[in-house]
Write a protein that holds these residues in place. Structure first.
Motif, PDB file in Angstrom:
ATOM      1  N   VAL A 301       0.866  -1.171   0.000  1.00 13.24           N
ATOM      2  CA  VAL A 301       0.000   0.000   0.000  1.00 13.24           C
ATOM      3  C   VAL A 301       0.908   1.226   0.000  1.00 13.24           C
ATOM      4  CG1 VAL A 301      -1.796   1.304   1.180  1.00 13.24           C
ATOM      5  CG2 VAL A 301      -1.794  -1.196   1.296  1.00 13.24           C
ATOM      6  N   LYS A 302       0.721   2.103  -0.974  1.00 16.65           N
ATOM      7  CA  LYS A 302       1.599   3.260  -1.132  1.00 16.65           C
ATOM      8  C   LYS A 302       0.758   4.525  -1.265  1.00 16.65           C
ATOM      9  CE  LYS A 302       5.086   4.936  -4.436  1.00 16.65           C
ATOM     10  NZ  LYS A 302       5.749   4.602  -5.720  1.00 16.65           N
ATOM     11  N   ILE A 303       1.038   5.516  -0.435  1.00 17.85           N
ATOM     12  CA  ILE A 303       0.338   6.801  -0.536  1.00 17.85           C
ATOM     13  C   ILE A 303       0.968   7.599  -1.672  1.00 17.85           C
ATOM     14  CG2 ILE A 303      -0.212   8.967   0.622  1.00 17.85           C
ATOM     15  CD1 ILE A 303      -0.163   7.490   3.266  1.00 17.85           C
ATOM     16  N   LEU A 304       0.144   8.032  -2.608  1.00 19.82           N
ATOM     17  CA  LEU A 304       0.610   8.813  -3.748  1.00 19.82           C
ATOM     18  C   LEU A 304       0.415  10.293  -3.454  1.00 19.82           C
ATOM     19  CD1 LEU A 304      -0.918   6.734  -6.692  1.00 19.82           C
ATOM     20  CD2 LEU A 304       1.414   6.639  -5.812  1.00 19.82           C
ATOM     21  N   GLU A 305       1.497  10.960  -3.113  1.00 18.22           N
ATOM     22  CA  GLU A 305       1.441  12.397  -2.907  1.00 18.22           C
ATOM     23  C   GLU A 305       2.802  12.984  -3.226  1.00 18.22           C
ATOM     24  OE1 GLU A 305       0.447  13.227   1.105  1.00 18.22           O
ATOM     25  OE2 GLU A 305       2.291  12.404   1.929  1.00 18.22           O
ATOM     26  N   GLY A 306       2.888  14.286  -3.256  1.00 18.88           N
ATOM     27  CA  GLY A 306       4.107  14.949  -3.649  1.00 18.88           C
ATOM     28  C   GLY A 306       3.855  15.802  -4.877  1.00 18.88           C
TER      29      GLY A 306
END
Length: 317
Positions: A301-306
């Motif tokens: 599970v990877k949070i996509l932000e930036g």
């Protein structure tokens, strides 16, 4: 007189950030039917490193040419140092440095003599040359001909030429274009150093989002000639009220179909990877627990932000 009030008042006035560049509804078009810049209003704080971002053809280079006077601003929509740009040409060029086109170097001359030529043309004390060479870390190669320089060294020499007159404002258009990863890091460190040690405000356009994210204090994002966002990195992150995650899961296409049927917005990124849009980060544990309870085999599970994720959201919408 209340001393506490005086100290507070002095502190606020000392640190109040003024804008070194301002545009008000800036427009530009090459023909009646093709607008390049449309009602562009940007504010660049003094002392900032301002990253100007946009996809190819968004109007970044045209804006840079307008701000540096290469393309005339017929409507007086540009202010630099608090006054209209047109009123200050050509005297303003002693206060700004620019690397807008490809570096114009004399390849048959040494690094030192390239700078000496600029010093003579601009009537700058040659004693500044060694100081600038040290700043861009080219002292060791100052007697070497520019044609023998690597691409990164040529770029640093071009920046040294822009810095020779001790400008308050530096314009850089794609300064790391074509550089290898090591050269990109060198230029990034150099720009941060110039900003912190010399107090130079830097306006830099680039398509390398990861570098802008590491370097810039403020950003402006442009798409199709229109400003989509302007502010600090923190302001950009808080402007998105949703949370996007990427899950690596067996039978991704089947699970995507189930999620869509339950009203969850998804996108199949690649084999076994689904991007899922949630309302907040707080929803992640419940969402993942529900998937596992329903028999999903989850691997990551990877949070996509930036900046890259936010940038894509802005220009696509």
């Amino acid at each position: 007189m209340n001393l506490g009030f005086f100290l507070t008042f002095t502190y606020i006035n000392t640190f109040k950030m003024e804008n070194i560049i301002q545009t008000s509804n800036l427009n530009f078009h090459y023909s009646k039917h093709k607008s390049i810049i449309e009602n562009l209003s940007i504010n660049v704080p003094k002392g900032s490193i301002y990253g100007f971002l946009g996809p190819n053809g968004a109007g970044k280079s045209t804006t840079m040419r307008l701000l540096t006077g290469i393309i005339p601003d017929d409507k007086n929509a540009i202010k630099i140092f608090g006054s209209e740009l047109n009123e200050q040409i050509p005297f303003i060029f002693s206060k700004i440095g620019a690397l807008v086109e490809s570096p114009a170097l004399y390849l048959h001359l040494s690094g030192y003599n390239n700078l000496l030529y600029i010093a003579k043309v601009k009537n700058i004390n040659p004693d500044k040359i060694d100081e600038v060479l040290e700043l861009v870390e080219l002292t060791y190669a100052k007697n070497q001909k520019a044609k023998q320089y690597s691409l990164g060294m040529k770029q640093r020499l071009a920046i040294a030429m822009a810095l020779l007159g001790e400008p308050e404002l530096l314009f850089l258009d794609e300064p790391v274009n074509g550089l290898d990863p090591n050269g990109i890091v060198e230029i990034r460190k150099l720009l941060i150093k110039i900003n912190k040690e010399k107090g130079v405000t830097i306006f830099v356009s680039s398509h390398l989002l990861s570098e802008i994210e590491k370097m810039c204090t403020h950003i402006g994002i442009i798409a199709k000639g229109k400003l989509k966002f302007e502010g600090t990195m923190n302001q950009l992150s808080t402007s998105f009220n949703t949370c996007k995650i990427e899950i690596t899961i067996d039978n991704a296409s089947d699970w995507q179909k189930k999620l869509n049927e339950n009203g969850v917005k998804t996108q199949l990124n690649e084999a076994n990877k689904i991007a899922v849009l949630l309302n907040t980060k707080e929803e992640i544990p419940t969402f993942i627990k529900k998937l596992i309870n329903e028999g999903a085999l989850l691997y990551e599970v990877k949070i996509l932000e930036g900046l890259e994720e936010w940038f894509m959201n802005l220009i696509e919408n």
